[in-house]
Motif scaffolding. Sequence first.
Motif, PDB file in Angstrom:
ATOM      1  N   UNK A 190       0.835  -1.157   0.000  1.00 54.38           N
ATOM      2  CA  UNK A 190       0.000   0.000   0.000  1.00 54.38           C
ATOM      3  C   UNK A 190       0.889   1.231   0.000  1.00 54.38           C
ATOM      4  N   UNK A 191       0.474   2.186  -0.765  1.00 56.99           N
ATOM      5  CA  UNK A 191       1.355   3.312  -1.043  1.00 56.99           C
ATOM      6  C   UNK A 191       1.192   4.505  -0.116  1.00 56.99           C
ATOM      7  N   UNK A 192       0.063   4.601   0.589  1.00 60.08           N
ATOM      8  CA  UNK A 192      -0.143   5.722   1.501  1.00 60.08           C
ATOM      9  C   UNK A 192      -1.277   5.408   2.473  1.00 60.08           C
ATOM     10  N   UNK A 193      -1.490   6.319   3.425  1.00 57.77           N
ATOM     11  CA  UNK A 193      -2.514   6.106   4.447  1.00 57.77           C
ATOM     12  C   UNK A 193      -3.906   6.004   3.838  1.00 57.77           C
ATOM     13  N   UNK A 194      -4.184   6.780   2.818  1.00 58.32           N
ATOM     14  CA  UNK A 194      -5.497   6.724   2.177  1.00 58.32           C
ATOM     15  C   UNK A 194      -5.770   5.333   1.595  1.00 58.32           C
ATOM     16  N   UNK A 195      -4.756   4.742   0.996  1.00 56.16           N
ATOM     17  CA  UNK A 195      -4.889   3.400   0.437  1.00 56.16           C
ATOM     18  C   UNK A 195      -5.195   2.382   1.544  1.00 56.16           C
ATOM     19  N   UNK A 196      -4.534   2.530   2.674  1.00 55.90           N
ATOM     20  CA  UNK A 196      -4.767   1.628   3.805  1.00 55.90           C
ATOM     21  C   UNK A 196      -6.210   1.770   4.296  1.00 55.90           C
ATOM     22  N   UNK A 197      -6.661   3.004   4.458  1.00 56.29           N
ATOM     23  CA  UNK A 197      -8.035   3.233   4.919  1.00 56.29           C
ATOM     24  C   UNK A 197      -9.057   2.661   3.934  1.00 56.29           C
ATOM     25  N   UNK A 198      -8.792   2.819   2.638  1.00 52.01           N
ATOM     26  CA  UNK A 198      -9.676   2.242   1.623  1.00 52.01           C
ATOM     27  C   UNK A 198      -9.704   0.716   1.720  1.00 52.01           C
ATOM     28  N   UNK A 199      -8.540   0.115   1.909  1.00 56.93           N
ATOM     29  CA  UNK A 199      -8.473  -1.344   2.031  1.00 56.93           C
ATOM     30  C   UNK A 199      -9.282  -1.821   3.231  1.00 56.93           C
ATOM     31  N   UNK A 200      -9.203  -1.088   4.327  1.00 57.58           N
ATOM     32  CA  UNK A 200      -9.962  -1.442   5.517  1.00 57.58           C
ATOM     33  C   UNK A 200     -11.465  -1.295   5.264  1.00 57.58           C
ATOM     34  N   UNK A 201     -11.854  -0.215   4.642  1.00 60.13           N
ATOM     35  CA  UNK A 201     -13.268   0.070   4.421  1.00 60.13           C
ATOM     36  C   UNK A 201     -13.916  -0.892   3.437  1.00 60.13           C
ATOM     37  N   UNK A 202     -13.151  -1.369   2.483  1.00 62.44           N
ATOM     38  CA  UNK A 202     -13.713  -2.201   1.420  1.00 62.44           C
ATOM     39  C   UNK A 202     -13.395  -3.692   1.561  1.00 62.44           C
ATOM     40  N   UNK A 203     -12.697  -4.037   2.607  1.00 61.38           N
ATOM     41  CA  UNK A 203     -12.239  -5.414   2.778  1.00 61.38           C
ATOM     42  C   UNK A 203     -13.381  -6.420   2.669  1.00 61.38           C
ATOM     43  N   UNK A 204     -14.504  -6.120   3.291  1.00 61.15           N
ATOM     44  CA  UNK A 204     -15.616  -7.071   3.310  1.00 61.15           C
ATOM     45  C   UNK A 204     -16.373  -7.135   1.983  1.00 61.15           C
ATOM     46  N   UNK A 205     -15.987  -6.318   1.008  1.00 55.65           N
ATOM     47  CA  UNK A 205     -16.635  -6.324  -0.301  1.00 55.65           C
ATOM     48  C   UNK A 205     -15.949  -7.259  -1.293  1.00 55.65           C
ATOM     49  N   UNK A 206     -14.777  -7.761  -0.934  1.00 52.35           N
ATOM     50  CA  UNK A 206     -14.001  -8.614  -1.830  1.00 52.35           C
ATOM     51  C   UNK A 206     -14.642  -9.992  -1.911  1.00 52.35           C
ATOM     52  N   UNK A 207     -14.784 -10.493  -3.115  1.00 50.16           N
ATOM     53  CA  UNK A 207     -15.393 -11.813  -3.341  1.00 50.16           C
ATOM     54  C   UNK A 207     -14.374 -12.727  -4.026  1.00 50.16           C
ATOM     55  N   UNK A 208     -14.572 -14.036  -3.903  1.00 47.27           N
ATOM     56  CA  UNK A 208     -13.778 -15.008  -4.629  1.00 47.27           C
ATOM     57  C   UNK A 208     -12.372 -15.240  -4.105  1.00 47.27           C
ATOM     58  N   UNK A 209     -12.163 -15.017  -2.805  1.00 42.89           N
ATOM     59  CA  UNK A 209     -10.852 -15.298  -2.214  1.00 42.89           C
ATOM     60  C   UNK A 209     -11.031 -16.240  -1.033  1.00 42.89           C
ATOM     61  N   UNK A 210      -9.997 -16.957  -0.722  1.00 42.35           N
ATOM     62  CA  UNK A 210     -10.039 -17.922   0.376  1.00 42.35           C
ATOM     63  C   UNK A 210      -9.811 -17.225   1.718  1.00 42.35           C
ATOM     64  N   UNK A 211     -10.131 -17.929   2.780  1.00 39.30           N
ATOM     65  CA  UNK A 211      -9.840 -17.392   4.109  1.00 39.30           C
ATOM     66  C   UNK A 211      -8.342 -17.193   4.307  1.00 39.30           C
ATOM     67  N   UNK A 212      -7.535 -18.081   3.747  1.00 40.39           N
ATOM     68  CA  UNK A 212      -6.077 -17.939   3.847  1.00 40.39           C
ATOM     69  C   UNK A 212      -5.613 -16.657   3.153  1.00 40.39           C
ATOM     70  N   UNK A 213      -6.206 -16.351   2.010  1.00 37.80           N
ATOM     71  CA  UNK A 213      -5.861 -15.109   1.309  1.00 37.80           C
ATOM     72  C   UNK A 213      -6.323 -13.892   2.107  1.00 37.80           C
TER      73      UNK A 213
END
Length: 62
Positions: free
Chosen positions: A1-24
């Motif tokens: 992740x390249x900056x704090x905004x990217x980290x916050x976006x990843x946190x906010x959208x994490x539960x929207x990701x589909x098609x990945x395993x629990x390990x991923x």
Amino acid sequence: MTDAEHVRNAMARFDQVKGVTDAERDEAFENIKVAAKHYGIEMTETSWRQFGKKPHTTNSSH
């Protein structure tokens, strides 16, 4: 992740990701934790399963 905004976006959208395993998800969560620490972002979540359960920012308009 390249900056704090990217980290916050990843946190906010994490539960929207589909098609990945629990390990991923485990790996992605660990990467987010490292990046959050690097950019000085406080994370209260201790597991990726907690993402999406509550807002990550306060909304002063309410």
